[in-house]
Design a protein around this motif. Structure first.
Motif, short mmCIF file in Angstrom:
data_model
loop_
_atom_site.label_atom_id
_atom_site.label_comp_id
_atom_site.label_asym_id
_atom_site.label_seq_id
_atom_site.Cartn_x
_atom_site.Cartn_y
_atom_site.Cartn_z
N LEU A 5 0.85 -1.19 0.00
CA LEU A 5 0.00 0.00 0.00
C LEU A 5 0.88 1.24 0.00
O LEU A 5 1.93 1.26 0.64
CB LEU A 5 -0.92 0.03 1.22
N ALA A 7 0.49 5.83 -0.27
CA ALA A 7 -0.47 6.92 -0.05
C ALA A 7 -0.37 7.98 -1.15
O ALA A 7 0.72 8.36 -1.57
CB ALA A 7 -0.21 7.58 1.30
N GLU A 10 -2.60 11.59 3.13
CA GLU A 10 -3.11 10.94 4.33
C GLU A 10 -4.58 10.59 4.16
O GLU A 10 -5.40 11.44 3.82
CB GLU A 10 -2.93 11.86 5.54
N TYR A 13 -5.25 5.88 -0.21
CA TYR A 13 -4.20 4.90 -0.50
C TYR A 13 -4.50 4.15 -1.79
O TYR A 13 -5.64 4.11 -2.26
CB TYR A 13 -4.07 3.90 0.66
#
Length: 225
Positions: A5, A7, A10, A13
Protein backbone atom coordinates in the motif's frame (compact mmCIF):
# COMPACT_ATOMS: atom_id res chain seq x y z
CA UNK A 1 4.59 -3.33 6.23
CA UNK A 2 4.79 -5.51 3.14
CA UNK A 3 4.95 -2.40 0.97
CA UNK A 4 1.78 -3.23 -0.92
CA UNK A 5 0.00 0.00 0.00
CA UNK A 6 1.13 3.54 -0.72
CA UNK A 7 -0.47 6.92 -0.05
CA UNK A 8 -1.62 9.66 -2.40
CA UNK A 9 -2.11 11.71 0.76
CA UNK A 10 -3.11 10.94 4.33
CA UNK A 11 -6.28 8.88 4.24
CA UNK A 12 -6.13 8.01 0.53
CA UNK A 13 -4.20 4.90 -0.50
CA UNK A 14 -3.62 2.69 -3.51
CA UNK A 15 -2.43 -0.86 -4.05
CA UNK A 16 1.10 -1.23 -5.40
CA UNK A 17 1.06 -3.62 -8.34
CA UNK A 18 3.22 -6.75 -8.16
CA UNK A 19 6.55 -6.09 -9.84
CA UNK A 20 6.06 -2.31 -9.62
CA UNK A 21 6.88 0.30 -7.02
CA UNK A 22 4.79 3.03 -5.42
CA UNK A 23 6.18 5.45 -8.01
CA UNK A 24 5.68 3.25 -11.07
CA UNK A 25 2.25 1.75 -10.35
CA UNK A 26 -0.06 3.33 -12.97
CA UNK A 27 -2.93 5.35 -11.52
CA UNK A 28 -5.89 7.13 -13.08
CA UNK A 29 -5.69 10.80 -12.10
CA UNK A 30 -9.43 11.31 -12.61
CA UNK A 31 -10.08 8.59 -10.03
CA UNK A 32 -7.63 10.26 -7.66
CA UNK A 33 -9.43 13.60 -8.02
CA UNK A 34 -12.78 11.92 -7.43
CA UNK A 35 -11.56 10.52 -4.08
CA UNK A 36 -10.11 13.70 -2.59
CA UNK A 37 -13.40 14.68 -0.93
CA UNK A 38 -16.60 12.78 -0.08
CA UNK A 39 -18.51 15.09 -2.45
CA UNK A 40 -15.72 15.55 -5.02
CA UNK A 41 -17.16 16.53 -8.41
CA UNK A 42 -14.81 16.79 -11.38
CA UNK A 43 -14.97 20.27 -12.88
CA UNK A 44 -13.56 22.70 -15.45
CA UNK A 45 -10.84 21.22 -17.68
CA UNK A 46 -10.93 17.97 -15.72
CA UNK A 47 -14.63 17.64 -16.53
CA UNK A 48 -13.92 18.41 -20.18
CA UNK A 49 -11.25 15.68 -20.17
CA UNK A 50 -13.38 13.01 -18.56
CA UNK A 51 -16.31 13.84 -20.86
CA UNK A 52 -14.00 13.48 -23.85
CA UNK A 53 -13.81 17.13 -24.98
CA UNK A 54 -10.43 18.29 -23.64
CA UNK A 55 -8.20 19.67 -26.38
CA UNK A 56 -4.82 19.38 -24.61
CA UNK A 57 -3.44 17.28 -21.76
CA UNK A 58 -3.26 18.97 -18.38
CA UNK A 59 -1.39 18.14 -15.18
CA UNK A 60 -3.69 20.31 -13.04
CA UNK A 61 -6.97 18.67 -12.08
CA UNK A 62 -9.98 20.49 -10.64
CA UNK A 63 -12.86 19.29 -8.52
CA UNK A 64 -15.74 20.90 -6.66
CA UNK A 65 -16.48 20.33 -2.98
CA UNK A 66 -18.63 22.06 -0.39
CA UNK A 67 -15.52 22.45 1.76
CA UNK A 68 -12.36 24.26 0.73
CA UNK A 69 -9.32 21.95 0.71
CA UNK A 70 -5.63 22.45 0.22
CA UNK A 71 -4.08 21.58 -3.15
CA UNK A 72 -2.56 18.12 -3.36
CA UNK A 73 0.59 17.39 -5.32
CA UNK A 74 1.09 13.81 -6.39
CA UNK A 75 3.69 12.70 -8.91
CA UNK A 76 3.38 15.18 -11.81
CA UNK A 77 -0.18 16.17 -10.98
CA UNK A 78 -1.64 19.07 -9.02
CA UNK A 79 -5.16 18.57 -7.66
CA UNK A 80 -7.06 21.75 -6.82
CA UNK A 81 -10.34 22.08 -4.96
CA UNK A 82 -12.86 24.79 -5.86
CA UNK A 83 -15.88 25.30 -3.62
CA UNK A 84 -19.28 24.99 -5.25
CA UNK A 85 -20.75 28.35 -6.31
CA UNK A 86 -22.38 30.06 -3.34
CA UNK A 87 -25.70 30.57 -5.12
CA UNK A 88 -25.99 26.81 -5.69
CA UNK A 89 -25.19 25.97 -2.09
CA UNK A 90 -27.72 28.47 -0.78
CA UNK A 91 -30.47 26.99 -2.94
CA UNK A 92 -29.29 23.39 -2.34
CA UNK A 93 -28.86 23.04 -6.10
CA UNK A 94 -25.14 22.19 -6.25
CA UNK A 95 -25.96 18.76 -7.72
CA UNK A 96 -27.79 20.22 -10.71
CA UNK A 97 -26.37 19.22 -14.08
CA UNK A 98 -24.06 16.50 -12.80
CA UNK A 99 -23.31 13.16 -14.47
CA UNK A 100 -21.73 9.88 -13.44
CA UNK A 101 -19.00 8.57 -15.73
CA UNK A 102 -17.29 5.19 -15.50
CA UNK A 103 -13.55 5.08 -14.96
CA UNK A 104 -11.90 1.65 -14.67
CA UNK A 105 -15.07 0.09 -13.32
CA UNK A 106 -15.85 2.89 -10.86
CA UNK A 107 -18.33 5.74 -11.14
CA UNK A 108 -17.01 9.28 -10.83
CA UNK A 109 -19.18 12.38 -10.57
CA UNK A 110 -18.54 15.21 -13.02
CA UNK A 111 -20.31 18.33 -14.18
CA UNK A 112 -22.28 17.57 -17.35
CA UNK A 113 -21.55 19.26 -20.64
CA UNK A 114 -24.03 22.15 -20.34
CA UNK A 115 -22.95 23.08 -16.84
CA UNK A 116 -19.29 22.57 -17.78
CA UNK A 117 -19.71 24.95 -20.71
CA UNK A 118 -21.05 27.71 -18.45
CA UNK A 119 -18.39 27.22 -15.78
CA UNK A 120 -15.56 26.93 -18.31
CA UNK A 121 -16.60 30.24 -19.86
CA UNK A 122 -16.91 31.73 -16.38
CA UNK A 123 -13.37 30.65 -15.42
CA UNK A 124 -11.31 30.06 -18.58
CA UNK A 125 -8.16 30.17 -16.44
CA UNK A 126 -9.26 26.84 -14.94
CA UNK A 127 -9.42 25.44 -18.46
CA UNK A 128 -6.04 26.53 -19.75
CA UNK A 129 -7.01 29.96 -21.08
CA UNK A 130 -9.38 31.20 -23.75
CA UNK A 131 -7.97 29.29 -26.72
CA UNK A 132 -7.95 25.95 -24.89
CA UNK A 133 -11.45 26.65 -23.54
CA UNK A 134 -12.81 27.43 -26.99
CA UNK A 135 -11.12 24.50 -28.71
CA UNK A 136 -12.44 22.13 -26.04
CA UNK A 137 -16.01 23.45 -25.98
CA UNK A 138 -16.14 23.37 -29.77
CA UNK A 139 -15.79 19.57 -29.59
CA UNK A 140 -19.23 19.26 -27.97
CA UNK A 141 -21.56 17.73 -30.56
CA UNK A 142 -24.77 19.35 -29.28
CA UNK A 143 -26.28 21.17 -26.30
CA UNK A 144 -29.50 20.83 -24.35
CA UNK A 145 -30.58 24.44 -24.21
CA UNK A 146 -33.24 23.85 -21.55
CA UNK A 147 -30.54 22.52 -19.19
CA UNK A 148 -28.27 25.42 -20.11
CA UNK A 149 -30.85 28.10 -19.35
CA UNK A 150 -31.97 26.38 -16.15
CA UNK A 151 -28.40 26.42 -14.87
CA UNK A 152 -28.05 30.09 -15.75
CA UNK A 153 -31.23 30.77 -13.81
CA UNK A 154 -29.82 28.97 -10.78
CA UNK A 155 -26.61 31.00 -10.94
CA UNK A 156 -28.53 34.26 -11.34
CA UNK A 157 -25.57 36.25 -12.72
CA UNK A 158 -26.13 38.69 -15.57
CA UNK A 159 -22.50 38.45 -16.65
CA UNK A 160 -22.88 34.71 -17.18
CA UNK A 161 -25.83 35.29 -19.51
CA UNK A 162 -23.67 37.70 -21.50
CA UNK A 163 -20.63 35.41 -21.64
CA UNK A 164 -22.65 32.36 -22.69
CA UNK A 165 -24.67 34.45 -25.14
CA UNK A 166 -21.51 35.84 -26.71
CA UNK A 167 -20.03 32.35 -27.13
CA UNK A 168 -23.22 30.88 -28.60
CA UNK A 169 -23.61 33.90 -30.87
CA UNK A 170 -20.17 33.13 -32.25
CA UNK A 171 -21.14 29.46 -32.69
CA UNK A 172 -24.77 29.84 -33.71
CA UNK A 173 -24.42 27.67 -36.80
CA UNK A 174 -22.29 24.94 -35.20
CA UNK A 175 -24.64 24.45 -32.23
CA UNK A 176 -27.84 25.24 -34.18
CA UNK A 177 -28.73 28.02 -31.75
CA UNK A 178 -32.16 29.49 -32.34
CA UNK A 179 -32.19 33.30 -32.58
CA UNK A 180 -35.06 33.42 -30.07
CA UNK A 181 -32.81 31.70 -27.53
CA UNK A 182 -30.09 34.27 -28.11
CA UNK A 183 -32.63 37.07 -27.67
CA UNK A 184 -33.65 35.56 -24.32
CA UNK A 185 -30.03 35.53 -23.16
CA UNK A 186 -29.62 39.06 -24.47
CA UNK A 187 -32.57 40.23 -22.40
CA UNK A 188 -30.73 39.10 -19.25
CA UNK A 189 -27.39 40.81 -20.01
CA UNK A 190 -25.85 43.41 -17.65
CA UNK A 191 -27.30 46.90 -17.82
CA UNK A 192 -23.80 48.41 -17.87
CA UNK A 193 -20.71 47.10 -19.69
CA UNK A 194 -18.95 44.28 -17.85
CA UNK A 195 -15.51 42.76 -18.41
CA UNK A 196 -15.09 39.10 -19.24
CA UNK A 197 -11.43 39.23 -18.18
CA UNK A 198 -10.08 42.43 -16.64
CA UNK A 199 -6.48 41.22 -16.80
CA UNK A 200 -6.50 41.20 -20.59
CA UNK A 201 -4.85 44.34 -21.96
CA UNK A 202 -6.23 44.29 -25.51
CA UNK A 203 -10.01 44.32 -25.43
CA UNK A 204 -12.98 44.78 -27.74
CA UNK A 205 -16.60 45.69 -27.02
CA UNK A 206 -19.36 43.22 -27.88
CA UNK A 207 -22.24 45.68 -28.04
CA UNK A 208 -25.03 43.11 -28.26
CA UNK A 209 -23.92 41.53 -24.97
CA UNK A 210 -22.70 44.68 -23.22
CA UNK A 211 -19.48 42.76 -22.66
CA UNK A 212 -15.84 43.77 -22.93
CA UNK A 213 -13.97 40.74 -24.26
CA UNK A 214 -10.33 40.02 -25.10
CA UNK A 215 -9.60 41.10 -28.66
CA UNK A 216 -8.12 37.67 -29.43
CA UNK A 217 -11.42 36.05 -28.41
CA UNK A 218 -13.51 38.48 -30.44
CA UNK A 219 -11.56 37.55 -33.59
CA UNK A 220 -10.58 34.00 -32.53
CA UNK A 221 -7.10 34.94 -33.63
CA UNK A 222 -5.69 31.47 -32.86
CA UNK A 223 -7.60 30.14 -35.89
CA UNK A 224 -5.30 32.15 -38.14
CA UNK A 225 -2.42 29.76 -37.48
Amino acid sequence: RAGRLAAVKEGLYFVVRPGASAMTTPLDEFLIASKLAPDATLAFHTALDVLGFGHSLFNTHYYFSKTSRRPVRFRKGLFRCVTFPTALLKSHAHEFGLEKVERLGQKVVTTGKERTLVEALEHPAYCGGFEETYRSLEKMPYLQFDVLVKYLELRHMKKLYAVVGFFLDQHQEEFHVDEAFLRHLESMKPSTPDYWDRSNKESAYARRWNLVVPKAVMHRSWEEF
